[in-house]
Design a protein around this motif. Structure first.
Motif, PDB file in Angstrom:
ATOM      1  N   ASN A   1     -21.218 -15.570 -38.101  1.00  0.00           N
ATOM      2  CA  ASN A   1     -20.993 -16.465 -36.960  1.00  0.00           C
ATOM      3  C   ASN A   1     -19.746 -17.307 -37.159  1.00  0.00           C
ATOM      4  N   ALA A   2     -19.517 -17.766 -38.386  1.00  0.00           N
ATOM      5  CA  ALA A   2     -18.274 -18.483 -38.675  1.00  0.00           C
ATOM      6  C   ALA A   2     -17.077 -17.574 -38.458  1.00  0.00           C
ATOM      7  N   GLU A   3     -17.207 -16.310 -38.900  1.00  0.00           N
ATOM      8  CA  GLU A   3     -16.135 -15.326 -38.727  1.00  0.00           C
ATOM      9  C   GLU A   3     -15.802 -15.150 -37.250  1.00  0.00           C
ATOM     10  N   ARG A   4     -16.816 -14.986 -36.415  1.00  0.00           N
ATOM     11  CA  ARG A   4     -16.577 -14.754 -34.990  1.00  0.00           C
ATOM     12  C   ARG A   4     -15.940 -15.956 -34.323  1.00  0.00           C
ATOM     13  N   ILE A   5     -16.373 -17.152 -34.715  1.00  0.00           N
ATOM     14  CA  ILE A   5     -15.795 -18.359 -34.128  1.00  0.00           C
ATOM     15  C   ILE A   5     -14.333 -18.510 -34.542  1.00  0.00           C
ATOM     16  N   LEU A   6     -14.047 -18.297 -35.822  1.00  0.00           N
ATOM     17  CA  LEU A   6     -12.680 -18.473 -36.307  1.00  0.00           C
ATOM     18  C   LEU A   6     -11.742 -17.413 -35.743  1.00  0.00           C
ATOM     19  N   ILE A   7     -12.225 -16.187 -35.628  1.00  0.00           N
ATOM     20  CA  ILE A   7     -11.378 -15.149 -35.033  1.00  0.00           C
ATOM     21  C   ILE A   7     -11.179 -15.427 -33.551  1.00  0.00           C
ATOM     22  N   ALA A   8     -12.192 -16.003 -32.899  1.00  0.00           N
ATOM     23  CA  ALA A   8     -12.002 -16.429 -31.510  1.00  0.00           C
ATOM     24  C   ALA A   8     -10.891 -17.463 -31.409  1.00  0.00           C
ATOM     25  N   ALA A   9     -10.849 -18.400 -32.350  1.00  0.00           N
ATOM     26  CA  ALA A   9      -9.775 -19.400 -32.358  1.00  0.00           C
ATOM     27  C   ALA A   9      -8.420 -18.729 -32.569  1.00  0.00           C
ATOM     28  N   GLU A  10      -8.374 -17.708 -33.429  1.00  0.00           N
ATOM     29  CA  GLU A  10      -7.131 -16.969 -33.630  1.00  0.00           C
ATOM     30  C   GLU A  10      -6.694 -16.287 -32.336  1.00  0.00           C
ATOM     31  N   CYS A  11      -7.669 -15.710 -31.615  1.00  0.00           N
ATOM     32  CA  CYS A  11      -7.335 -15.035 -30.351  1.00  0.00           C
ATOM     33  C   CYS A  11      -6.804 -16.030 -29.324  1.00  0.00           C
ATOM     34  N   VAL A  12      -7.347 -17.236 -29.303  1.00  0.00           N
ATOM     35  CA  VAL A  12      -6.812 -18.273 -28.416  1.00  0.00           C
ATOM     36  C   VAL A  12      -5.361 -18.575 -28.799  1.00  0.00           C
TER      37      VAL A  12
ATOM     38  N   ASN B   1     -20.814 -15.409 -30.471  1.00  0.00           N
ATOM     39  CA  ASN B   1     -20.519 -14.096 -29.907  1.00  0.00           C
ATOM     40  C   ASN B   1     -19.764 -14.203 -28.584  1.00  0.00           C
ATOM     41  N   MET B   2     -20.187 -15.127 -27.715  1.00  0.00           N
ATOM     42  CA  MET B   2     -19.485 -15.295 -26.441  1.00  0.00           C
ATOM     43  C   MET B   2     -18.067 -15.783 -26.660  1.00  0.00           C
ATOM     44  N   ALA B   3     -17.882 -16.699 -27.604  1.00  0.00           N
ATOM     45  CA  ALA B   3     -16.537 -17.199 -27.894  1.00  0.00           C
ATOM     46  C   ALA B   3     -15.634 -16.069 -28.353  1.00  0.00           C
TER      47      ALA B   3
END
Length: 386
Positions: free
Chosen positions: A242-253, A319-321
């Motif tokens: 979950n931390a991975e998905r959130i941080l990669i979401a921040a990278e995508c932003v 996951n949504m992020a």
């Protein structure tokens, strides 16, 4: 575009200054020969940015996941690539929340100082993919060691890491067991393992991501390297996932902002038929829509971060992020290429490189379709589809 001033502005400014030392030509050179950006990772380490989540008592900054997200977002927004080192941020979740006091004291100070790199995350296997409960790598207890045998794939940065978090089956599946029961997390000393049962083979891909397949042949791992309780590793790994998905979401932003900055600047400057192309709605509207979708994704990332920072393990929000941000970055990438026309495919503009890098996140670390399946079943209560 203006930055949001309310999320670690000092950190963002400092990271942006560091990234300015690594302009496009640096990344193009790494991309051409598929080499690891050692100088960039070392600069981040020496500045303390990769130790953000490690408590101060162990030499880190003791900051929450939202601070790490700010660092990674700014790296991507600057045109750099955090994929070379972002795992050190999200693997921290498993070690910090579930590691023993002795494990933290032994490893965290060296990770914080840069003496050790915790970059490799051994979960995915060739036959199981995202079906983690079906993994076949085993860790058999034999006295004061585990004997590990099996194979992992898409284990990025294995060649450049000192430590790996490994998920392996320590109890065989029996009737009535959940597929995710009987899995355990081991911390692997990569230097000790090489040539003693560990083999690493690089995989060349369309982007420079330093990924590999890893083979374990009766590798002996000290039992003291077990994180948490034996057989409960899947729950521990979810913290990291979950931390991975959130941080990669921040990278995508951050990627989306980079593409939008480039697209809007070019649309203002490029003159065709006696007027800037940005004056045409056919150029304006796709850029504006991509911007709106980026902002919506950014807000979802913030909600996921707030929940995680408050001690929750927010599966739906993480996951949504990740899904929304990956969609937003890929949309912005397409818009940026379309705005630049043929120049968007020219290496010197960096757009085609960043396009390839951000395309990865439609697939990794979890595909968009699996996120939709998860939301349908676990949030909306629809029948399981797989």
């Amino acid at each position: 575009m203006a930055q949001n001033p309310d999320t670690y502005p000092e950190i963002r400014d400092a990271v942006a200054r560091l990234c300015a030392r690594f302009p496009g030509d640096y990344w193009r050179a790494r991309d051409r020969d598929m080499s690891y950006p050692s100088e960039f990772v070392s600069a981040l380490t020496e500045s303390g940015w990769l130790a953000m989540l490690i408590p101060e008592e162990f030499g880190g900054a003791g900051l929450p996941l939202s601070a790490a997200a700010a660092v990674l977002e700014e790296i991507q927004r600057a045109g750099c690539n955090g994929g070379a080192c972002h795992a050190q941020m999200y693997t921290m979740g498993t070690l910090l929340r579930h590691g023993s006091a002795e494990q933290k004291a032994r490893y965290l100070p060296k990770i914080a100082s840069g003496a050790l790199r915790l970059q490799a995350f051994g979960v995915t296997e060739p036959t199981s993919g995202t079906d983690t409960g079906a993994l076949r790598t085993t860790a058999r207890r034999e006295g004061d060691h585990f004997i590990v045998s099996g194979q992992k794939i898409w284990t990025s940065r294995a060649e450049h890491s000192d430590l790996m978090l490994l998920l392996a089956r320590t109890a065989p599946l029996r009737e009535g067991m959940k597929k995710t029961d009987g899995l355990s997390v081991l911390l692997i000393d990569m230097a000790a393992a090489r040539d003693n049962g560990l083999t690493i083979r690089p995989i060349r891909t369309m982007m420079n991501h330093a990924t590999t397949e890893v083979f374990f042949d009766n590798l002996r791992v000290p039992a003291e390297n077990l994180i948490g309780e034996e057989g409960k590793g899947f729950r521990y790994i979810l913290t990291g996932m979950n931390a991975e998905r959130i941080l990669i979401a921040a990278e995508c932003v951050g990627d989306a902002k980079w593409f939008l900055d480039r697209a809007t600047a070019y649309a203002r400057e490029r003159v065709v038929f006696g007027r800037p192309i940005g004056q045409n709605q056919g150029i304006q509207f796709p850029i504006a829509k991509a911007y709106a979708n980026m902002r919506a994704a950014e807000l979802m990332v913030r909600e996921a971060l707030q929940l995680y920072d408050n001690g929750a393990n927010p599966g739906p929000e993480a996951n949504m992020a990740k899904m929304l941000a990956a969609d937003a970055s890929f949309e912005a990438a397409n818009v940026c290429i379309q705005t630049h026309g043929g120049f968007g495919f020219a290496e010197e503009y960096d757009i085609e490189r960043k396009f390839r890098e951000t395309r990865l996140y439609q697939v990794a670390p979890i595909s968009t379709n699996l996120i939709l399946s998860y939301l349908a079943e676990h949030v909306l209560g629809l029948p399981r589809s797989y």
